[in-house]
Each structure stands twice: as C-alpha cells, then as structure tokens.
Scaffold this active site. Structure first.
Site, short mmCIF file in Angstrom:
data_model
loop_
_atom_site.label_atom_id
_atom_site.label_comp_id
_atom_site.label_asym_id
_atom_site.label_seq_id
_atom_site.Cartn_x
_atom_site.Cartn_y
_atom_site.Cartn_z
N GLU A 5 -6.31 6.92 -1.22
CA GLU A 5 -6.22 5.76 -0.32
C GLU A 5 -6.91 4.55 -0.94
O GLU A 5 -6.41 3.43 -0.87
CB GLU A 5 -6.83 6.09 1.04
CG GLU A 5 -6.02 7.06 1.88
CD GLU A 5 -4.62 6.56 2.16
OE1 GLU A 5 -4.45 5.34 2.42
OE2 GLU A 5 -3.68 7.38 2.11
N HIS A 53 1.66 4.17 -3.15
CA HIS A 53 1.61 5.63 -3.09
C HIS A 53 2.81 6.24 -3.82
O HIS A 53 2.68 7.25 -4.53
CB HIS A 53 1.62 6.11 -1.64
CG HIS A 53 0.28 6.06 -0.97
ND1 HIS A 53 -0.86 6.61 -1.53
CD2 HIS A 53 -0.11 5.55 0.24
CE1 HIS A 53 -1.89 6.43 -0.71
NE2 HIS A 53 -1.46 5.80 0.36
N HIS A 100 0.84 -1.20 0.00
CA HIS A 100 0.00 0.00 0.00
C HIS A 100 0.88 1.25 0.00
O HIS A 100 0.65 2.19 -0.78
CB HIS A 100 -0.91 -0.01 1.23
CG HIS A 100 -1.68 1.26 1.42
ND1 HIS A 100 -2.99 1.42 1.02
CD2 HIS A 100 -1.32 2.46 1.98
CE1 HIS A 100 -3.40 2.63 1.32
NE2 HIS A 100 -2.41 3.28 1.91
N GLU A 101 1.89 1.29 0.86
CA GLU A 101 2.75 2.47 0.95
C GLU A 101 3.55 2.67 -0.33
O GLU A 101 3.68 3.81 -0.83
CB GLU A 101 3.69 2.35 2.15
CG GLU A 101 3.01 2.22 3.49
CD GLU A 101 2.15 3.42 3.84
OE1 GLU A 101 2.17 4.43 3.13
OE2 GLU A 101 1.42 3.35 4.86
#
Length: 320
Positions: free
Chosen positions: A235, A162, A158-159
């Site tokens: 997100e 980004h 997820h990070e």
C-alpha cells in the site's frame, strides 16, 4: 531489498500453507478411508511397502494443491459478479470513470483494466485479478460523488499502480486459502452473501481449505501475518507511485482522508466483506485495531507520508 525479501517470504508462506493444508486434509481423509478399508478387508493392505503409500500420498497432495489453485482462480470474477448485483452507475458517471482511467493507464503505461461502476454510497475502489487479461477495477458511485477530479485521479493511479507492480496478482494469490476459510466462517455465522443474485454456498475447495487450515493452525497463523505484512508494504509503494504519477501527493492524501472518514460513519456489511474484498480496497474497513493482522497501514500514517512528499515537492520547486 527488504520488500523483495518480505514478498519472497510471503509467497513461500503461501505455498507452504497450501501444501500443509492439502497434506493435512489428505492425511485426515486417508486415515479415515484407510481405517475403513482395513476394517472391511482385514489385513489385506499389510503387505504394501511404506514407500509406496508415501509416494501415492505425495502425488495426491500435489495434485490436490494444483486443483485448489486452479479452482480458486475464479475468485476475482466472483467478487466482480457479486459487486454488480447491487446495480451500476449512470452513463455520465461511467464516462467520467472511463476518461480518468484511460488517462492514468496511459500515464502509467499499463493496460486499462475492465471497469465496474457499482451503485453503493460507500466510497470504494479496488483492483483484483491475476494479470492484465483478467484484471478488474471496481469503483463505487459513492467514490465518484465524494471525490473531486484530482482526488479521483489520484485514487485511480493508486489502483493502477497495484496492477503495474503486479500487487493485485500477488495479493489475490497470497490470500487464496485465507479467503476460502473466511467464506466458510461467514456462512457458518449466518453472514451469507448474494452472488449472481442467489444466496451463496461454500464450494468444495472452500471446505477443503477450511478443514486443512484448522488442522495446521500454526502455519495458518504464519500465513495471516505474512500476507498482512506484505499488503501493508505494498500500500505504501502504491501510494508513492500514484503520487509520483499524478505529481499531486496532496490529492491522494485528501482522498484517503475523505474515504476513511466516510467509512467510519457507515456500516461495514457491504461487498467489501465478500471474499475479503476489504483487503483489496484502497482503505480497508476491517482489522483497524489489530495491527499485526491489518491489511492496510493506518490512514493517518499514509496521509502523513503523502503530505511529507507534497512538502518536499514544494520545497524543491521553491529552490528551483
């Protein structure tokens, strides 16, 4: 298409905010200085054409805006420096983080960011920076202790999603004037943070932006709403990208639920509140009850979407 439109609108709002803030502050200072000069020199400036004064004001405003942006580029490094003052994790924890991050970075085809393992029990992960050269991944020891390997891999995916989508750069830049204002208000309310081992002080850029935002309150409100809206959308995109990369949406859903439940039980006065770190974390501790200003979607909604992805995957495998 809607997301691109929202991103463009947010960046426009950011640029408008910075220009309005600097213009308002410049006008305020110019007014004070102008009255002072007129008081001292009498009518010595009366002969200057209005166009010349406006041209000078425009140049000063644009130069001030450029100076502010350049000065605030240090914000990610300051956040990391503050995080590291709380201590670092063990060698075994660092090796685990290195191995998982390296594997996910290769899978997503992104450059591995610099990693910072900080010693705090609260499960935290966030990524910050304007590009690959200054990207930082901050992970807490509490996160490593709380999550299993599959959950940790999903959170790291997820990070890094980004980073791949340049969300970190967009959101770090988009929150620039708002973060500076919050630093001022936190200091005025006595919530001083420790940075580089010493009590922090408001910088000149923070003070300038804070004064300007007060003078252009409607634009400030617009920037807050646009930035929060874009952050929520990004997100969802990062959740989807992480689930696709790992092939395990259920792992990310489980990790989000565990992090959210743990944060509910802990005080929020940790480094998540410094420089608005909460808006960069995978689950934000703030603005839970104020939806228009929330930087993250409700965790329940994120978990529901991920479980729907997991169910769709199982259905496709069953039909194959």
């Amino acid at each position: 298409m809607a997301l691109r439109y929202r991103m463009a609108l947010t960046l426009f709002g950011l640029a408008l905010t910075i220009l309005c803030v600097v213009a308002a502050t410049t006008a305020y200072v110019t007014l004070v200085v102008g009255f002072g000069i007129v008081f001292i020199t009498g009518e010595g400036l009366a002969g200057l054409p209005l166009e010349a004064l406006l041209a000078v004001a425009a140049v000063v405003t644009l130069a001030s805006a450029a100076w502010l942006v350049a000065r605030e580029r240090s914000a990610p490094a300051e956040l990391v420096a503050y995080a590291e003052t709380v201590g670092t994790g063990s060698d075994d924890q660092q090796r685990r983080l290195d191995a998982e991050t390296t594997a996910i970075a290769a899978q997503l085809d992104v450059e591995r960011p610099r990693q910072h393992l900080v010693a705090t029990d609260t499960p935290i992960s966030l990524v910050t920076g304007y590009g690959a050269a200054d990207a930082h991944l901050v992970v807490s020891t509490g996160l490593l202790e709380r999550l299993g390997d599959a959950e940790l891999r999903a959170v790291l995916a997820h990070e890094l999603a980004h980073l791949k989508n340049r969300d970190a750069a967009v959101m770090t830049a988009a929150s620039l004037p708002l973060v500076a204002f919050r630093r001022v208000t936190d200091l005025l309310r006595g919530r001083t943070a420790v940075r580089y081992g010493q009590t922090s002080h408001v910088k000149r850029t923070d003070a300038l932006l804070a004064v300007g935002l007060v003078l252009v309150a409607p634009v400030w409100a617009l920037a807050e709403l646009l930035t929060a809206s874009l952050s929520r959308a990004r997100e969802f995109v990062a959740d989807s990208a992480a689930a696709t990369a790992t092939g395990d949406p259920a792992a990310l859903a489980s990790a989000l639920r565990a992090i959210d439940d743990d944060i509910e039980e802990r005080p929020t006065e940790d480094f998540r509140t410094v420089a608005s770190a909460g808006s960069l974390a995978i689950v934000s501790p703030g603005n839970r009850l104020v939806r228009p200003l929330a930087t993250h979607p409700p965790t329940d909604e994120r978990v529901m979407r991920l479980r729907e992805m997991a169910a769709a995957q199982e259905s496709n495998h069953g039909n194959a």
